[in-house]
Design a protein around this motif. Sequence first.
Motif, PDB file in Angstrom:
ATOM      1  N   HIS A  71      15.078  45.016 -14.796  1.00  0.00           N
ATOM      2  CA  HIS A  71      16.359  44.966 -15.501  1.00  0.00           C
ATOM      3  C   HIS A  71      16.238  45.762 -16.797  1.00  0.00           C
ATOM      4  CE1 HIS A  71      18.210  41.512 -13.220  1.00  0.00           C
ATOM      5  NE2 HIS A  71      16.964  41.518 -12.767  1.00  0.00           N
ATOM      6  N   TYR A  72      17.342  46.408 -17.190  1.00  0.00           N
ATOM      7  CA  TYR A  72      17.366  47.215 -18.400  1.00  0.00           C
ATOM      8  C   TYR A  72      18.473  46.747 -19.326  1.00  0.00           C
ATOM      9  CZ  TYR A  72      14.482  50.428 -15.722  1.00  0.00           C
ATOM     10  OH  TYR A  72      13.481  50.972 -14.971  1.00  0.00           O
ATOM     11  N   ARG A  73      18.201  46.795 -20.617  1.00  0.00           N
ATOM     12  CA  ARG A  73      19.203  46.585 -21.659  1.00  0.00           C
ATOM     13  C   ARG A  73      19.023  47.724 -22.643  1.00  0.00           C
ATOM     14  NH1 ARG A  73      17.501  40.571 -22.748  1.00  0.00           N
ATOM     15  NH2 ARG A  73      18.343  39.599 -20.891  1.00  0.00           N
ATOM     16  N   LYS A  74      20.117  48.346 -23.002  1.00  0.00           N
ATOM     17  CA  LYS A  74      20.063  49.457 -23.953  1.00  0.00           C
ATOM     18  C   LYS A  74      21.124  49.244 -25.013  1.00  0.00           C
ATOM     19  CE  LYS A  74      18.579  52.577 -20.302  1.00  0.00           C
ATOM     20  NZ  LYS A  74      18.829  53.849 -19.619  1.00  0.00           N
ATOM     21  N   SER A  75      20.806  49.627 -26.256  1.00  0.00           N
ATOM     22  CA  SER A  75      21.770  49.413 -27.336  1.00  0.00           C
ATOM     23  C   SER A  75      21.383  50.196 -28.576  1.00  0.00           C
ATOM     24  CB  SER A  75      21.831  47.924 -27.692  1.00  0.00           C
ATOM     25  OG  SER A  75      20.568  47.494 -28.181  1.00  0.00           O
ATOM     26  N   CYS A  76      22.301  50.192 -29.558  1.00  0.00           N
ATOM     27  CA  CYS A  76      22.008  50.663 -30.907  1.00  0.00           C
ATOM     28  C   CYS A  76      21.291  49.525 -31.627  1.00  0.00           C
ATOM     29  CB  CYS A  76      23.297  50.968 -31.663  1.00  0.00           C
ATOM     30  SG  CYS A  76      24.298  52.302 -30.987  1.00  0.00           S
ATOM     31  N   ALA A  77      20.509  49.866 -32.638  1.00  0.00           N
ATOM     32  CA  ALA A  77      19.812  48.828 -33.403  1.00  0.00           C
ATOM     33  C   ALA A  77      19.480  49.351 -34.793  1.00  0.00           C
ATOM     34  CB  ALA A  77      18.529  48.423 -32.681  1.00  0.00           C
ATOM     35  N   SER A  78      19.254  48.421 -35.698  1.00  0.00           N
ATOM     36  CA  SER A  78      18.739  48.817 -37.014  1.00  0.00           C
ATOM     37  C   SER A  78      17.232  49.004 -36.865  1.00  0.00           C
ATOM     38  CB  SER A  78      19.038  47.752 -38.064  1.00  0.00           C
ATOM     39  OG  SER A  78      18.290  46.586 -37.795  1.00  0.00           O
ATOM     40  N   SER A  79      16.677  49.888 -37.644  1.00  0.00           N
ATOM     41  CA  SER A  79      15.241  50.178 -37.505  1.00  0.00           C
ATOM     42  C   SER A  79      14.400  48.933 -37.758  1.00  0.00           C
ATOM     43  CB  SER A  79      14.819  51.312 -38.438  1.00  0.00           C
ATOM     44  OG  SER A  79      15.192  51.037 -39.767  1.00  0.00           O
ATOM     45  N   GLY A  80      14.755  48.141 -38.752  1.00  0.00           N
ATOM     46  CA  GLY A  80      13.965  46.942 -39.051  1.00  0.00           C
ATOM     47  C   GLY A  80      13.941  45.969 -37.890  1.00  0.00           C
ATOM     48  N   ALA A  81      15.121  45.647 -37.366  1.00  0.00           N
ATOM     49  CA  ALA A  81      15.200  44.684 -36.262  1.00  0.00           C
ATOM     50  C   ALA A  81      14.513  45.207 -35.011  1.00  0.00           C
ATOM     51  CB  ALA A  81      16.657  44.359 -35.954  1.00  0.00           C
ATOM     52  N   CYS A  82      14.705  46.478 -34.699  1.00  0.00           N
ATOM     53  CA  CYS A  82      14.126  47.035 -33.483  1.00  0.00           C
ATOM     54  C   CYS A  82      12.599  47.083 -33.568  1.00  0.00           C
ATOM     55  CB  CYS A  82      14.681  48.438 -33.223  1.00  0.00           C
ATOM     56  SG  CYS A  82      14.322  49.038 -31.556  1.00  0.00           S
ATOM     57  N   LEU A  83      12.081  47.534 -34.693  1.00  0.00           N
ATOM     58  CA  LEU A  83      10.626  47.639 -34.823  1.00  0.00           C
ATOM     59  C   LEU A  83       9.953  46.269 -34.830  1.00  0.00           C
ATOM     60  CD1 LEU A  83      10.440  50.599 -37.352  1.00  0.00           C
ATOM     61  CD2 LEU A  83      10.025  50.651 -34.885  1.00  0.00           C
ATOM     62  N   ILE A  84      10.606  45.282 -35.420  1.00  0.00           N
ATOM     63  CA  ILE A  84      10.056  43.918 -35.393  1.00  0.00           C
ATOM     64  C   ILE A  84      10.059  43.388 -33.960  1.00  0.00           C
ATOM     65  CG2 ILE A  84      10.551  41.518 -36.051  1.00  0.00           C
ATOM     66  CD1 ILE A  84      11.422  42.664 -38.815  1.00  0.00           C
TER      67      ILE A  84
END
Length: 140
Positions: A64-77
């Motif tokens: 399964h795949y999920r793709k989205s926009c994210a803030s760098s802080g939230a995504c890297l954490i």
Amino acid sequence: MQRCVTLLVIVLTAGMSAALQIQCYQCEDVRQDDCTSPEFIVNCTVNVQDMCQKEVLVMEDGIHYRKSCASSGACLIASSGYQQFCTGKLNSVCITCCNTALCNGPRHKRRAASHACAAPSISHYITSLLGLMLLYLCLH
């Protein structure tokens, strides 16, 4: 001097707005890596969502795949927090982050995406350099 300050503000503002909005693919719980057609492309929120995120979950009924926009802080954490679960086996969860347009699409032979180390784009460097040059010229 007033003209220099105004020009400096215009250059920095234009450069930042152009550099900080990207487009990403966005889809929820897709069972194939196929959400790469134009209807899945979204404009990320300017100055907030500066990365694309891709989650790959290996489940009993397939990948399964999920793709989205994210803030760098939230995504890297999130990507570093799930790194231990990214095994490729059943119940595996892999989260990757990248900072170029549509980088959360299908994998290419040469990787465009970065995992936990997203480098600033070249436009950030150019804008900073132009700003410093203008500041120097205004002060001298």
